[in-house]
Design a protein around this motif. Structure first.
Motif, PDB file in Angstrom:
ATOM      1  N   PHE A   1       4.005 -10.433  -2.090  1.00 21.45           N
ATOM      2  CA  PHE A   1       2.778  -9.728  -2.440  1.00 21.45           C
ATOM      3  C   PHE A   1       2.993  -8.819  -3.655  1.00 21.45           C
ATOM      4  CE2 PHE A   1      -0.384  -6.346  -2.313  1.00 21.45           C
ATOM      5  CZ  PHE A   1      -1.541  -7.110  -2.272  1.00 21.45           C
ATOM      6  N   GLY A   2       1.991  -8.811  -4.528  1.00 19.74           N
ATOM      7  CA  GLY A   2       2.018  -7.912  -5.681  1.00 19.74           C
ATOM      8  C   GLY A   2       2.211  -8.625  -6.997  1.00 19.74           C
ATOM      9  N   ILE A   3       2.843  -9.820  -6.958  1.00 16.12           N
ATOM     10  CA  ILE A   3       3.094 -10.503  -8.224  1.00 16.12           C
ATOM     11  C   ILE A   3       1.956 -11.438  -8.619  1.00 16.12           C
ATOM     12  CG2 ILE A   3       5.612 -10.326  -8.154  1.00 16.12           C
ATOM     13  CD1 ILE A   3       5.705 -13.197  -7.146  1.00 16.12           C
ATOM     14  N   GLY A   4       1.057 -11.712  -7.708  1.00 19.25           N
ATOM     15  CA  GLY A   4      -0.075 -12.588  -8.014  1.00 19.25           C
ATOM     16  C   GLY A   4      -1.269 -11.778  -8.489  1.00 19.25           C
ATOM     17  N   TYR A   5      -2.436 -12.298  -8.239  1.00 14.09           N
ATOM     18  CA  TYR A   5      -3.632 -11.659  -8.773  1.00 14.09           C
ATOM     19  C   TYR A   5      -4.488 -11.014  -7.698  1.00 14.09           C
ATOM     20  CZ  TYR A   5      -2.233 -14.378 -12.756  1.00 14.09           C
ATOM     21  OH  TYR A   5      -1.512 -14.910 -13.778  1.00 14.09           O
ATOM     22  N   SER A   6      -4.126 -11.225  -6.444  1.00 15.20           N
ATOM     23  CA  SER A   6      -5.027 -10.761  -5.399  1.00 15.20           C
ATOM     24  C   SER A   6      -4.874  -9.263  -5.176  1.00 15.20           C
ATOM     25  CB  SER A   6      -4.784 -11.521  -4.097  1.00 15.20           C
ATOM     26  OG  SER A   6      -3.428 -11.518  -3.774  1.00 15.20           O
ATOM     27  N   SER A   7      -6.001  -8.645  -4.937  1.00 13.27           N
ATOM     28  CA  SER A   7      -6.001  -7.218  -4.655  1.00 13.27           C
ATOM     29  C   SER A   7      -6.021  -7.026  -3.148  1.00 13.27           C
ATOM     30  CB  SER A   7      -7.239  -6.588  -5.269  1.00 13.27           C
ATOM     31  OG  SER A   7      -8.383  -7.186  -4.702  1.00 13.27           O
ATOM     32  N   LEU A   8      -5.811  -5.804  -2.732  1.00 14.20           N
ATOM     33  CA  LEU A   8      -5.831  -5.538  -1.296  1.00 14.20           C
ATOM     34  C   LEU A   8      -7.226  -5.740  -0.710  1.00 14.20           C
ATOM     35  CD1 LEU A   8      -3.403  -2.546  -0.858  1.00 14.20           C
ATOM     36  CD2 LEU A   8      -3.310  -4.717   0.336  1.00 14.20           C
ATOM     37  N   SER A   9      -8.254  -5.425  -1.500  1.00  9.76           N
ATOM     38  CA  SER A   9      -9.607  -5.605  -0.977  1.00  9.76           C
ATOM     39  C   SER A   9      -9.886  -7.099  -0.769  1.00  9.76           C
ATOM     40  CB  SER A   9     -10.637  -4.997  -1.927  1.00  9.76           C
ATOM     41  OG  SER A   9     -10.529  -5.594  -3.198  1.00  9.76           O
ATOM     42  N   TYR A  10      -9.221  -7.908  -1.576  1.00  4.53           N
ATOM     43  CA  TYR A  10      -9.352  -9.355  -1.454  1.00  4.53           C
ATOM     44  C   TYR A  10      -8.637  -9.841  -0.202  1.00  4.53           C
ATOM     45  CZ  TYR A  10      -9.513 -14.170  -2.911  1.00  4.53           C
ATOM     46  OH  TYR A  10      -9.758 -15.502  -2.972  1.00  4.53           O
TER      47      TYR A  10
ATOM     48  N   ILE B   1       0.685   0.230  -2.679  1.00  7.51           N
ATOM     49  CA  ILE B   1       0.527  -0.852  -1.699  1.00  7.51           C
ATOM     50  C   ILE B   1       0.716  -0.312  -0.282  1.00  7.51           C
ATOM     51  CG2 ILE B   1       1.455  -3.054  -0.853  1.00  7.51           C
ATOM     52  CD1 ILE B   1       2.231  -3.733  -3.743  1.00  7.51           C
ATOM     53  N   VAL B   2       1.755   0.508  -0.128  1.00  4.35           N
ATOM     54  CA  VAL B   2       2.060   1.042   1.206  1.00  4.35           C
ATOM     55  C   VAL B   2       0.919   1.914   1.714  1.00  4.35           C
ATOM     56  CG1 VAL B   2       3.572   2.632   2.450  1.00  4.35           C
ATOM     57  CG2 VAL B   2       4.554   0.900   0.937  1.00  4.35           C
ATOM     58  N   GLU B   3       0.394   2.773   0.835  1.00  5.89           N
ATOM     59  CA  GLU B   3      -0.657   3.688   1.279  1.00  5.89           C
ATOM     60  C   GLU B   3      -1.944   2.945   1.618  1.00  5.89           C
ATOM     61  OE1 GLU B   3      -0.734   6.729  -1.699  1.00  5.89           O
ATOM     62  OE2 GLU B   3       1.045   7.715  -0.848  1.00  5.89           O
ATOM     63  N   MET B   4      -2.293   1.973   0.790  1.00 11.46           N
ATOM     64  CA  MET B   4      -3.520   1.222   1.072  1.00 11.46           C
ATOM     65  C   MET B   4      -3.360   0.344   2.307  1.00 11.46           C
ATOM     66  SD  MET B   4      -5.521   0.306  -2.360  1.00 11.46           S
ATOM     67  CE  MET B   4      -4.328   0.021  -3.627  1.00 11.46           C
ATOM     68  N   SER B   5      -2.170  -0.200   2.500  1.00 16.04           N
ATOM     69  CA  SER B   5      -1.934  -1.014   3.695  1.00 16.04           C
ATOM     70  C   SER B   5      -2.150  -0.188   4.948  1.00 16.04           C
ATOM     71  CB  SER B   5      -0.506  -1.540   3.724  1.00 16.04           C
ATOM     72  OG  SER B   5      -0.245  -2.246   2.571  1.00 16.04           O
ATOM     73  N   ARG B   6      -1.734   1.058   4.858  1.00  9.76           N
ATOM     74  CA  ARG B   6      -1.866   1.936   6.017  1.00  9.76           C
ATOM     75  C   ARG B   6      -3.341   2.099   6.379  1.00  9.76           C
ATOM     76  NH1 ARG B   6       2.053   5.974   4.491  1.00  9.76           N
ATOM     77  NH2 ARG B   6       3.646   4.551   5.234  1.00  9.76           N
ATOM     78  N   SER B   7      -4.185   2.299   5.382  1.00  8.39           N
ATOM     79  CA  SER B   7      -5.603   2.499   5.681  1.00  8.39           C
ATOM     80  C   SER B   7      -6.260   1.189   6.120  1.00  8.39           C
ATOM     81  CB  SER B   7      -6.327   3.114   4.487  1.00  8.39           C
ATOM     82  OG  SER B   7      -6.179   2.280   3.366  1.00  8.39           O
ATOM     83  N   LEU B   8      -5.646   0.062   5.763  1.00  7.47           N
ATOM     84  CA  LEU B   8      -6.194  -1.233   6.184  1.00  7.47           C
ATOM     85  C   LEU B   8      -5.540  -1.734   7.462  1.00  7.47           C
ATOM     86  CD1 LEU B   8      -6.381  -3.097   2.752  1.00  7.47           C
ATOM     87  CD2 LEU B   8      -8.269  -2.100   4.037  1.00  7.47           C
ATOM     88  N   ASP B   9      -4.628  -0.921   8.002  1.00  5.19           N
ATOM     89  CA  ASP B   9      -3.969  -1.274   9.250  1.00  5.19           C
ATOM     90  C   ASP B   9      -3.097  -2.533   9.128  1.00  5.19           C
ATOM     91  OD1 ASP B   9      -3.480  -0.190  11.644  1.00  5.19           O
ATOM     92  OD2 ASP B   9      -5.123  -1.175  12.717  1.00  5.19           O
TER      93      ASP B   9
END
Ligand code: C2E
Ligand code: MG
Ligand code: MG
Ligand code: MG
Length: 283
Positions: free
Chosen positions: A181-190, A222-230
């Motif tokens: 994760f992170g090297i492609g184009y997808s965002s966390l919202s995606y 990434i870590v912080e947003m993952s936390r809010s997305l569970d």
């Protein structure tokens, strides 16, 4: 099968390239017999829960001991197997063997997940989920211990199809992890559109984390947003204590990398767990 079998393109520009193409062709051909000849092996790399200070699970990684080339790296032969379609059969072999190993570990009282890499070419097989179900039933392992890893570009390739397949897998209890994760184009919202449980941060971000604050900032985001997305986060490629400490400061919990262990054959895992427990006690 023949029409799935896209030819590896051969261009004779340069002797090195010619050698290279010969090898690719050889590899492509030999992949058809490798499983029969028992040339494949699965290695397992521990994933550590540094908060609980215990083993979380393993990633299953294929190894190919070729009759003349010796060990061929999966980064070399997996793309060829994907192109020729052979990855489909190899992939079932991997799932079967990983489930058998998981069952053995379960019987020995080890509470750990096993994470298996899955290629795009595999999930577009019409009977993929059915075949997986059959293999799982036979192996009698606990489905809750299984994670399937897919790269983020798989999700982008065919959104409807990957969503359907992933939901079917989730329905039988298999968890889904997004690899590299992170090297492609997808965002966390995606990512949120898919039934994802785990993100694996690519080791490219960890490599220069010490010096390059950019990469550290990306990992933190990434870590912080993952936390809010569970979502759970696994950080790959952790090699040094310095990297581990930086990640602990970000409250990263799941760590995979040479710092704790290289991928190992199953018979070496017991000793490695003992050694890692010792290491965790003093950390
Ligand atoms: P991946 O799924 O991203 O696997 C992680 C790779 O990083 C593995 O390489 C692992 O050995 C390596 N690695 C782990 N920790 C460290 C570290 O601290 N430092 C460094 N330098 N490397 C580390 P490996 O085993 O060579 O596999 C390469 C790729 O081949 C995998 O990347 C995956 O995309 C593919 N692959 C491996 N096994 C399978 C399989 O059974 N099926 C499929 N479809 N692909 C597979
Ligand atoms: Mg992986
Ligand atoms: Mg990876
Ligand atoms: Mg990778």
């Amino acid at each position: 099968q023949a029409q799935l079998d896209e030819e590896v393109k051969v261009h004779y520009y340069h002797p090195d390239q010619r050698e290279q193409s010969k090898r690719q062709l050889q590899i492509k051909n030999d992949l058809y017999y490798a499983a029969d000849y028992e040339e494949f092996e699965l290695f397992y790399q521990p994933i550590i829960d540094v908060r609980e200070k215990k083993l979380y699970g393993f990633e299953a990684l294929i190894r190919w001991n070729h009759q003349t080339y010796g060990y061929v790296n999966p980064t070399e032969f997996i793309p060829i197997a994907e192109q020729s379609g052979r990855i489909v059969q190899i992939g079932y072999w991997v799932v079967e063997n990983a489930c058998r190993q998981l069952k053995t570990w379960e019987e020995n009282g080890l509470d750990a997940i096993v994470s298996i890499n899955i290629s795009y070419r595999q999930i577009i097989e019409e009977d993929f989920v059915e075949r997986i179900k059959t293999i799982l039933k036979k192996s009698e392992c606990q489905y809750e211990h299984l994670v399937f890893e897919i790269t983020e570009n798989i999700l982008m390739k065919d959104i409807a199809l990957s969503n359907r397949v992933l939901n079917e897998l989730k329905a039988i209890g298999i968890r889904i992890s997004v690899d590299d994760f992170g090297i492609g184009y997808s965002s966390l919202s995606y990512i949120k559109k898919f039934p994802i449980d785990i993100l694996k941060i690519d080791r490219a971000f960890v490599r220069n984390m010490d010096e390059e604050s950019n990469d550290l900032a990306i990992v933190r985001a990434i870590v912080e947003m993952s936390r809010s997305l569970d979502l759970c986060v696994v950080v790959e490629g952790v090699e040094t204590e310095n990297q581990l400490n930086l990640l602990k400061q970000l409250r990263c919990r799941l760590i995979q990398g040479y710092y704790f262990s290289k991928p190992l054959p199953p018979q070496e895992i017991d000793a490695q767990i003992k050694q890692m427990n010792q290491q965790l006690k003093t950390s």
